[in-house]
Write an enzyme that holds these catalytic residues in place. Structure first.
Site, PDB file in Angstrom:
ATOM      1  N   ASN A 380       9.394   1.092  10.546  1.00 27.43           N
ATOM      2  CA  ASN A 380       9.731   0.102  10.088  1.00 27.43           C
ATOM      3  C   ASN A 380      10.807  -0.750  10.524  1.00 27.43           C
ATOM      4  O   ASN A 380      11.349  -0.236  11.574  1.00 27.43           O
ATOM      5  CB  ASN A 380       9.802   0.291   8.252  1.00 27.43           C
ATOM      6  CG  ASN A 380      11.022   0.880   8.012  1.00 27.43           C
ATOM      7  OD1 ASN A 380      11.503   1.834   8.607  1.00 27.43           O
ATOM      8  ND2 ASN A 380      11.859   0.462   7.045  1.00 27.43           N
ATOM      9  N   CYS A 382      13.898  -0.775   9.676  1.00 27.57           N
ATOM     10  CA  CYS A 382      15.095  -0.030   9.635  1.00 27.57           C
ATOM     11  C   CYS A 382      14.900   1.445  10.189  1.00 27.57           C
ATOM     12  O   CYS A 382      15.822   2.169   9.797  1.00 27.57           O
ATOM     13  CB  CYS A 382      15.842  -0.188   8.327  1.00 27.57           C
ATOM     14  SG  CYS A 382      16.158  -1.786   7.650  1.00 27.57           S
ATOM     15  N   GLU A 384      13.639   4.147   9.150  1.00 22.88           N
ATOM     16  CA  GLU A 384      13.509   5.210   8.237  1.00 22.88           C
ATOM     17  C   GLU A 384      12.251   5.663   7.712  1.00 22.88           C
ATOM     18  O   GLU A 384      11.959   6.666   7.005  1.00 22.88           O
ATOM     19  CB  GLU A 384      14.665   4.937   7.120  1.00 22.88           C
ATOM     20  CG  GLU A 384      14.039   4.367   5.815  1.00 22.88           C
ATOM     21  CD  GLU A 384      14.115   2.919   5.974  1.00 22.88           C
ATOM     22  OE1 GLU A 384      13.998   2.216   5.063  1.00 22.88           O
ATOM     23  OE2 GLU A 384      14.233   2.356   7.100  1.00 22.88           O
TER      24      GLU A 384
END
Length: 719
Positions: A380, A382, A384
């Site tokens: 995604n 970020c 994670e």
């Protein structure tokens, strides 16, 4: 609550005095004075008062501020009781930044914006009532967890729970594109719809045929991934949440895709405007084979996704490049492009120095530790979220012949500082698991059927952690020391254990497991092999002391859990993920995520206001030596800490690398010159890979002129 003449408001002035040392000492008392003044001058005179919580709730419902349905699931007497419980906890903000962030970003206000309608106790209460769904005991547990700041829902969840005029409870999504115009068109529409509701979107483009590939037999007809990237960027720019903020997206490409050089070039500062992407983020999925080829200084071959799909009958994302590499090289039916692996490695490092991009997903590492049947293909905004996906098949009418599975990120975070004082660690995590279960059960993204389908099948969430550096510093533990690594190991083991326990309980209660459970390593029991050895227990005296009041599962406990899971299953396909955190770490008064702080006194530029200064939680003469800035720390220490957590996290951890343009030789012993080089970044990426790190988010570089490269975080995913 007008913010005009802000320079004359005492609480901003007092807060700014933190940055003016007195006799060489940081005047931390000025932040407490600013906090007191903020309540006296802003909060108290501008908060609408009510005789009781019953009167307040009645007003909020009658005036369409909060929903009626979730309130009506509870007895009126219970609402009064819960309000009393929350008040008795005697919550106090610990910093000006924490209070300011809450009242500006989260507290419900009147329609004209002139009065606050909520305190933090009210926002916590409505969250607890909403997620407990009529269960009074659970509502109490959740309220106590949140007001004691052991649990913090992600921003969209915390902000919107219970409100009548609200956004979605989730704001982060992943979709993949297959190699046909119908899928591209449908995916652009999905990006528009998700951006409209405030979502940040991750998109995999690896399946798309390369520039120059044939279309319907005509050689050289395909334009490749770059024009599609431009379409997505324009979509996010257009669908900008009513003009409030830029839509946010990241596109991922496999490093063995023939368009890799063109893909990376779109982010260069000197790129032609026709191909340059200014706001779109870039990420790479990197198989193990690339590290091997670069290490050996070999040539590498890039493979045509078009030919692979024709030859093997599967999309490019789903072929194992590391396993099939030699076979693909030898296959005359696969079009190939050759370049030096180290040349590409250098190009990646140059771009990371210049822009902070690309994110790196070690895709084979992610899949080797993935207990779920299927393949992880991307991440995604970020980096994670790591979950399996299945592609869709779409006809010319834009109808789904086969509905694939895409991903929504249902996030929340523990606060390590306060979790370590929890009277019952397990009960705390179990309540959080129930809250996040409600989020995933009640999230229905109708506009994007693949995301709705994936969410309904998997029931996933991502519980993370923040405040690690705060906890370590206040316990006089150096970040990156053996004790810090051991502590991180045990903390995340406990999170894993208790989320598994509660997921198993929910599966037993509902007689339901996530789709595909029977093909998972949970079902055959192999997931638990490393835990039933009994190796995950505190070993040093210091860490034993830190966990002395908490239950530590032994080998027999893990064995019992394995048997329970094999018998009744798990409700959730995925349970853990560590996001980078944003404003929620401020209102929780702790360091963000599990990375080190960047400044002991952080300087934040707030829109329309100017600078706000935020001292690290617990900063004092005693703790200053332990609050080393990430920029002054060997990044291998950070990687070591993340590696300790990674072995227990079924998804990923958003790992940022913090570097200076001048890297001290005393920190990085391989240095022969102080200037940051592409070799430094290559060494760190390879170190992370060898430590089992699944993903690297931004590379942030602090330059000589005080600027940060790669410091822009996606507002949708910093939870």
């Amino acid at each position: 609550m007008s913010l005009k003449d802000i320079g004359d408001i005492s609480y901003f002035r007092l807060n700014n005095e933190i940055n003016r040392p007195v006799n060489g000492t940081i005047p931390l008392n000025k932040d407490k004075e600013a906090l007191k003044a903020f309540f006296e001058e802003n909060v108290l005179p501008n908060t609408k008062q009510f005789p009781s919580i019953t009167d307040k709730i009645k007003f909020l419902m009658e005036n369409d501020y909060i929903e009626t349905a979730f309130i009506q699931k509870y007895r009126p007497e219970f609402l009064e009781e819960l309000a009393t419980i929350l008040k008795s906890e005697n919550f106090r903000f610990k910093s000006f930044m924490a209070a300011y962030k809450f009242y500006q970003q989260y507290a419900l206000k009147t329609n004209d914006g002139n009065f606050y309608l909520e305190s933090i106790e009210d926002r916590v209460m409505f969250n607890a009532l909403y997620y407990a769904d009529g269960n009074e005991e659970l509502a109490k547990d959740l309220a106590v967890e949140m007001i004691n700041q052991r649990y913090q829902p992600a921003t969209p969840s915390f902000l919107n729970a219970g409100r009548s005029r609200r956004g979605e409870l989730v704001s982060c999504f992943l979709i993949q594109v297959t190699d046909d115009m119908n899928s591209i068109g449908r995916s652009i529409n999905s990006a528009l719809q998700l951006s409209r509701i405030g979502g940040g979107v991750g998109i995999s483009l690896s399946n798309l045929r390369e520039a120059g590939a044939p279309i319907k037999g005509y050689a050289g007809a395909a334009s490749g991934v770059v024009p599609v990237m431009k379409l997505f960027e324009d979509s996010f720019s257009y669908s900008n949440q009513l003009g409030q903020r830029q839509g946010a997206g990241v596109v991922y490409l496999n490093i063995f895709h023939p368009d890799i050089i063109a893909f990376l070039s779109t982010k260069k500062e000197n790129a032609d405007e026709k191909v340059r992407v200014k706001t779109l983020s870039l990420g790479l999925t990197v198989p193990d084979k690339f590290y091997e080829l670069a290490r050996n200084n070999d040539d590498m071959y890039l493979f045509s996704p078009y030919d692979i799909e024709r030859e093997y009958g599967i999309a490019f994302n789903y072929i194992d490049i590391t396993e099939k590499y030699d076979e693909l090289v030898a296959n005359p039916n696969i079009t190939k492009t050759k370049l030096r692996a180290r040349d590409l490695e250098t190009e990646i490092s140059k771009l990371q120095q210049e822009s902070g991009y690309p994110y790196i997903i070690n895709i084979d590492t992610a899949n080797k530790t993935n207990p779920i049947d299927g393949k992880i293909i991307m991440s995604n905004l970020c980096s994670e979220i790591l979950q399996v996906q299945k592609p869709s098949v779409i006809n010319d009418a834009q109808e789904f012949l086969e509905l694939g599975t895409d991903i929504s990120c249902n996030l929340g975070s523990t606060n390590i500082l306060n979790m370590m004082t929890s009277p019952d660690f397990g009960r705390s995590i179990k309540a959080m698991t129930r809250a996040l279960t409600y989020v995933t059960d009640s999230s229905h993204i109708e506009a994007v059927p693949t995301i709705k389908n994936g969410n309904q099948q998997a029931h996933t969430f991502g519980l993370g952690a923040m405040g690690l550096h705060s906890f370590l510093a206040q316990n006089h533990i150096e970040y990156g020391s053996p004790e810090s690594i051991e502590f991180t190991d045990i903390y995340f083991m406990l999170m894993n254990y208790w989320t598994l326990v509660e997921s198993n309980n929910i599966a037993r209660e509902r007689h339901t497991t996530f789709v595909g459970f029977e093909k998972s390593q949970y079902a055959d029991g192999t997931y638990f092999d490393k835990y039933v050895t009994g190796q995950f227990i505190p070993k040093s005296d210091l860490v034993k002391e830190l966990f002395k009041n908490h239950f530590i599962p032994q080998a027999s406990d893990w064995q019992a859990l394995r048997q329970a899971v094999q018998k009744d299953g798990l409700y959730h396909q995925n349970r853990l993920a560590v996001a980078p955190n944003g404003s929620i770490s401020y209102i929780n008064d702790c360091s963000a995520s599990i990375h080190p702080i960047t400044q002991r006194i952080e300087e934040r530029q707030e829109k329309k206001i100017g600078k706000i200064y935020y001292p690290a939680n617990g900063l004092s003469t005693d703790t200053i030596p332990y609050y080393t800035s990430a920029y002054d720390m060997d990044m291998r220490k950070v990687i070591d800490v993340y590696a300790a957590a990674t072995q227990h996290v079924d998804q990923g951890l958003s790992l940022t690398l913090f570097l200076r343009s001048e890297l001290p030789k005393e920190i990085y012993e391989w240095k022969t010159e102080s200037k940051q080089t592409t070799r430094d970044l290559s060494i760190l990426r390879n170190y992370a890979f060898n430590k089992g790190i699944k993903s690297i988010y931004y590379v942030r570089t602090f330059t000589d002129d005080g600027e940060e490269v790669g410091a822009n975080q996606c507002e949708s995913c910093v939870i």
